[in-house]
Design a protein around this motif. Structure first.
Motif, PDB file in Angstrom:
ATOM      1  N   GLN A  87      41.049 -55.349  14.573  1.00 46.82           N
ATOM      2  CA  GLN A  87      41.722 -56.655  14.639  1.00 46.82           C
ATOM      3  C   GLN A  87      43.050 -56.610  13.881  1.00 46.82           C
ATOM      4  O   GLN A  87      44.050 -57.132  14.350  1.00 46.82           O
ATOM      5  N   VAL A  88      43.040 -55.980  12.716  1.00 53.93           N
ATOM      6  CA  VAL A  88      44.275 -55.880  11.927  1.00 53.93           C
ATOM      7  C   VAL A  88      45.319 -55.058  12.682  1.00 53.93           C
ATOM      8  O   VAL A  88      46.511 -55.379  12.643  1.00 53.93           O
ATOM      9  N   ALA A  89      44.870 -54.028  13.399  1.00 49.54           N
ATOM     10  CA  ALA A  89      45.793 -53.198  14.167  1.00 49.54           C
ATOM     11  C   ALA A  89      46.244 -53.881  15.453  1.00 49.54           C
ATOM     12  O   ALA A  89      47.111 -53.365  16.151  1.00 49.54           O
ATOM     13  N   GLY A  90      45.656 -55.033  15.766  1.00 53.89           N
ATOM     14  CA  GLY A  90      46.044 -55.765  16.954  1.00 53.89           C
ATOM     15  C   GLY A  90      45.316 -55.331  18.213  1.00 53.89           C
ATOM     16  O   GLY A  90      45.681 -55.723  19.311  1.00 53.89           O
ATOM     17  N   LYS A  91      44.272 -54.525  18.057  1.00 55.93           N
ATOM     18  CA  LYS A  91      43.546 -54.016  19.216  1.00 55.93           C
ATOM     19  C   LYS A  91      42.176 -54.658  19.388  1.00 55.93           C
ATOM     20  O   LYS A  91      41.481 -54.348  20.348  1.00 55.93           O
ATOM     21  N   GLY A  92      41.781 -55.526  18.497  1.00 54.14           N
ATOM     22  CA  GLY A  92      40.449 -56.107  18.555  1.00 54.14           C
ATOM     23  C   GLY A  92      40.482 -57.580  18.877  1.00 54.14           C
ATOM     24  O   GLY A  92      41.536 -58.218  18.915  1.00 54.14           O
ATOM     25  N   ASP A  93      39.305 -58.107  19.121  1.00 54.73           N
ATOM     26  CA  ASP A  93      39.151 -59.516  19.434  1.00 54.73           C
ATOM     27  C   ASP A  93      38.579 -60.221  18.211  1.00 54.73           C
ATOM     28  O   ASP A  93      37.676 -59.704  17.548  1.00 54.73           O
ATOM     29  N   LEU A  94      39.082 -61.397  17.907  1.00 47.75           N
ATOM     30  CA  LEU A  94      38.636 -62.142  16.727  1.00 47.75           C
ATOM     31  C   LEU A  94      37.157 -62.505  16.818  1.00 47.75           C
ATOM     32  O   LEU A  94      36.453 -62.473  15.809  1.00 47.75           O
ATOM     33  N   ILE A  95      36.679 -62.795  17.998  1.00 46.46           N
ATOM     34  CA  ILE A  95      35.267 -63.152  18.167  1.00 46.46           C
ATOM     35  C   ILE A  95      34.375 -61.962  17.826  1.00 46.46           C
ATOM     36  O   ILE A  95      33.327 -62.119  17.194  1.00 46.46           O
ATOM     37  N   ASP A  96      34.811 -60.761  18.196  1.00 47.85           N
ATOM     38  CA  ASP A  96      34.048 -59.563  17.848  1.00 47.85           C
ATOM     39  C   ASP A  96      33.996 -59.355  16.339  1.00 47.85           C
ATOM     40  O   ASP A  96      32.966 -58.949  15.794  1.00 47.85           O
ATOM     41  N   VAL A  97      35.091 -59.639  15.665  1.00 52.63           N
ATOM     42  CA  VAL A  97      35.139 -59.495  14.214  1.00 52.63           C
ATOM     43  C   VAL A  97      34.191 -60.495  13.552  1.00 52.63           C
ATOM     44  O   VAL A  97      33.412 -60.137  12.665  1.00 52.63           O
ATOM     45  N   VAL A  98      34.230 -61.733  13.988  1.00 49.56           N
ATOM     46  CA  VAL A  98      33.380 -62.761  13.404  1.00 49.56           C
ATOM     47  C   VAL A  98      31.902 -62.434  13.651  1.00 49.56           C
ATOM     48  O   VAL A  98      31.060 -62.576  12.757  1.00 49.56           O
ATOM     49  N   THR A  99      31.588 -61.982  14.854  1.00 52.91           N
ATOM     50  CA  THR A  99      30.208 -61.615  15.172  1.00 52.91           C
ATOM     51  C   THR A  99      29.743 -60.440  14.325  1.00 52.91           C
ATOM     52  O   THR A  99      28.622 -60.443  13.795  1.00 52.91           O
ATOM     53  N   ALA A 100      30.580 -59.428  14.202  1.00 51.22           N
ATOM     54  CA  ALA A 100      30.218 -58.259  13.398  1.00 51.22           C
ATOM     55  C   ALA A 100      30.062 -58.619  11.927  1.00 51.22           C
ATOM     56  O   ALA A 100      29.137 -58.131  11.256  1.00 51.22           O
ATOM     57  N   MET A 101      30.942 -59.478  11.418  1.00 52.54           N
ATOM     58  CA  MET A 101      30.834 -59.891  10.018  1.00 52.54           C
ATOM     59  C   MET A 101      29.569 -60.722   9.781  1.00 52.54           C
ATOM     60  O   MET A 101      28.908 -60.597   8.750  1.00 52.54           O
ATOM     61  N   GLY A 102      29.216 -61.564  10.738  1.00 54.64           N
ATOM     62  CA  GLY A 102      27.982 -62.343  10.626  1.00 54.64           C
ATOM     63  C   GLY A 102      26.760 -61.452  10.616  1.00 54.64           C
ATOM     64  O   GLY A 102      25.817 -61.663   9.837  1.00 54.64           O
ATOM     65  N   ALA A 103      26.745 -60.440  11.484  1.00 50.93           N
ATOM     66  CA  ALA A 103      25.629 -59.500  11.517  1.00 50.93           C
ATOM     67  C   ALA A 103      25.545 -58.706  10.220  1.00 50.93           C
ATOM     68  O   ALA A 103      24.453 -58.466   9.691  1.00 50.93           O
ATOM     69  N   ALA A 104      26.685 -58.310   9.684  1.00 51.89           N
ATOM     70  CA  ALA A 104      26.706 -57.562   8.424  1.00 51.89           C
ATOM     71  C   ALA A 104      26.209 -58.430   7.275  1.00 51.89           C
ATOM     72  O   ALA A 104      25.450 -57.959   6.414  1.00 51.89           O
ATOM     73  N   GLU A 105      26.609 -59.686   7.259  1.00 47.96           N
ATOM     74  CA  GLU A 105      26.154 -60.593   6.201  1.00 47.96           C
ATOM     75  C   GLU A 105      24.647 -60.815   6.279  1.00 47.96           C
ATOM     76  O   GLU A 105      23.958 -60.796   5.254  1.00 47.96           O
ATOM     77  N   THR A 106      24.133 -60.983   7.478  1.00 50.11           N
ATOM     78  CA  THR A 106      22.691 -61.168   7.651  1.00 50.11           C
ATOM     79  C   THR A 106      21.923 -59.925   7.216  1.00 50.11           C
ATOM     80  O   THR A 106      20.891 -60.025   6.540  1.00 50.11           O
ATOM     81  N   ALA A 107      22.412 -58.758   7.579  1.00 47.96           N
ATOM     82  CA  ALA A 107      21.750 -57.511   7.195  1.00 47.96           C
ATOM     83  C   ALA A 107      21.762 -57.328   5.684  1.00 47.96           C
ATOM     84  O   ALA A 107      20.753 -56.928   5.086  1.00 47.96           O
ATOM     85  N   LEU A 108      22.882 -57.648   5.059  1.00 49.25           N
ATOM     86  CA  LEU A 108      22.967 -57.522   3.609  1.00 49.25           C
ATOM     87  C   LEU A 108      22.060 -58.527   2.911  1.00 49.25           C
ATOM     88  O   LEU A 108      21.389 -58.189   1.928  1.00 49.25           O
ATOM     89  N   ASP A 109      22.002 -59.759   3.409  1.00 48.58           N
ATOM     90  CA  ASP A 109      21.106 -60.762   2.835  1.00 48.58           C
ATOM     91  C   ASP A 109      19.646 -60.333   2.951  1.00 48.58           C
ATOM     92  O   ASP A 109      18.858 -60.525   2.024  1.00 48.58           O
ATOM     93  N   THR A 110      19.295 -59.735   4.080  1.00 49.53           N
ATOM     94  CA  THR A 110      17.925 -59.251   4.265  1.00 49.53           C
ATOM     95  C   THR A 110      17.610 -58.142   3.283  1.00 49.53           C
ATOM     96  O   THR A 110      16.545 -58.128   2.661  1.00 49.53           O
ATOM     97  N   MET A 111      18.544 -57.212   3.122  1.00 47.98           N
ATOM     98  CA  MET A 111      18.320 -56.110   2.194  1.00 47.98           C
ATOM     99  C   MET A 111      18.191 -56.604   0.757  1.00 47.98           C
ATOM    100  O   MET A 111      17.334 -56.141   0.002  1.00 47.98           O
ATOM    101  N   VAL A 112      19.014 -57.556   0.374  1.00 52.73           N
ATOM    102  CA  VAL A 112      18.945 -58.110  -0.982  1.00 52.73           C
ATOM    103  C   VAL A 112      17.622 -58.852  -1.188  1.00 52.73           C
ATOM    104  O   VAL A 112      17.007 -58.758  -2.253  1.00 52.73           O
ATOM    105  N   ALA A 113      17.153 -59.574  -0.162  1.00 46.01           N
ATOM    106  CA  ALA A 113      15.881 -60.298  -0.275  1.00 46.01           C
ATOM    107  C   ALA A 113      14.718 -59.330  -0.455  1.00 46.01           C
ATOM    108  O   ALA A 113      13.834 -59.561  -1.296  1.00 46.01           O
TER     109      ALA A 113
END
Length: 105
Positions: free
Chosen positions: A62-88
């Motif tokens: 996304q920073v390089a201008g080759k990605g889609d913002l929706i893909d970034v938001v989805t990937a960040m949401g999945a990463a946050e959920t995975a990290l929250d699960t691991m911490v739990a």
């Protein structure tokens, strides 16, 4: 954010890929002495790392201008959920260890 016992159990079931209602079959390896829990923790850590790498790659695209913002938001949401699960799971393991250490012999 507070994570209850039901949330932790649901996350554990999702990590094993069984769903919330089905009992999990043990996935022990004959060469390892860690058992199903050790395998589950190893899979959890590796999948969380892979999810974080995917989110980083989507962000870099996304920073390089080759990605889609929706893909970034989805990937960040999945990463946050995975990290929250691991911490739990980590918090529950530490809590169980502390309870065991407090037991009288």
């Amino acid at each position: 954010m507070s994570i209850g016992a039901l949330d932790a159990a649901s996350a554990y079931a999702r990590v094993l890929g069984t769903g919330a209602g089905k009992p999990a079959a043990p996935t022990t390896s004959s060469s390892e002495g860690g058992g199903a829990f050790g395998v589950m923790v190893e899979d959890l850590v590796s999948s969380t790392a892979a999810t974080m790498r995917t989110a980083e790659q989507a962000t870099a695209a996304q920073v390089a201008g080759k990605g889609d913002l929706i893909d970034v938001v989805t990937a960040m949401g999945a990463a946050e959920t995975a990290l929250d699960t691991m911490v739990a799971v980590r918090d529950r393991v530490v809590s169980a260890y502390q309870d065991i250490m407090r037991m009288q012999i």
